[in-house]
Design an enzyme around this catalytic site. Sequence first.
Site: not given
Ligand code: PGA
Length: 250
Positions: A173, A234-235, A9-11, A167, A95, A97, A213
Amino acid sequence: MRNKIVVGNWKMNNDKSQTKDLILSIKKSIQQKDNLRVILSPSFIHLESAISETLDTNIEICAQNIHQKEFGAYTGETSALMLKSIGVKTVIIGHSERREYFKENEQILSEKINTALKNGLEIIYCFGEQYKDRKNKNYHQIVLSQIKNVLFKLDPKDFENVILAYEPIWAIGTGETASADEAQEIHGFIRNVIKEKFGNEISEKTPIIYGGSIKPVNADKIFSKKDVDGGLVGGASLKADDFIKIINSL
Ligand code: PGA
């Protein structure tokens, strides 16, 4: 046997050339395996080029969001039909966010899920508890209500197009991650919730992936658990080397 799934997930990261470079690096180093799905989720404006870049591979491309309506006066939004028309087959919904920054509540998420499924899109439904819920040990109730209020309205056959992504918000993050045992415990709980409502066959077939993470150093352990079918990353998905290592841990 359930598919193993890794989603990057590149956001809201990567411009046009960064998106292209990252896809090329991942393409170059990826080893295809049976039952393994690798899904990348770039921003909306790069979806079509990402699909072209990956046509000759098994890599899939998914969207990070959709609007709940099929069309109309919703400035700045993107519909299921638009996504389908460029070849997108999967969409992330719920998600944390989106829930937090864009105030997407369960009513909206249910509408989004209905619209996506009705239009033949597969969904990755994200949910998970906050730190205080984990600390107070009431996270089972939170997770149960996030599943119940949204997924219990679905028809059993919809589950052919459902991926669940647990999640925990405290791990997204933050560098904090659930331990492999914590992940297994809640994934087992989630599978049981699905079993009680929709039966054993559906619960055994539905992939449940973990997000929060995930890194090359912890992926192995988390993915080794029997009810963890992969990860939403994500990251670490923004660095080709790390992402490849994570994929290879499955
Ligand atoms: P993260 O993000 O791996 O940076 O914690 C995961 C996500 O938001 O799906």
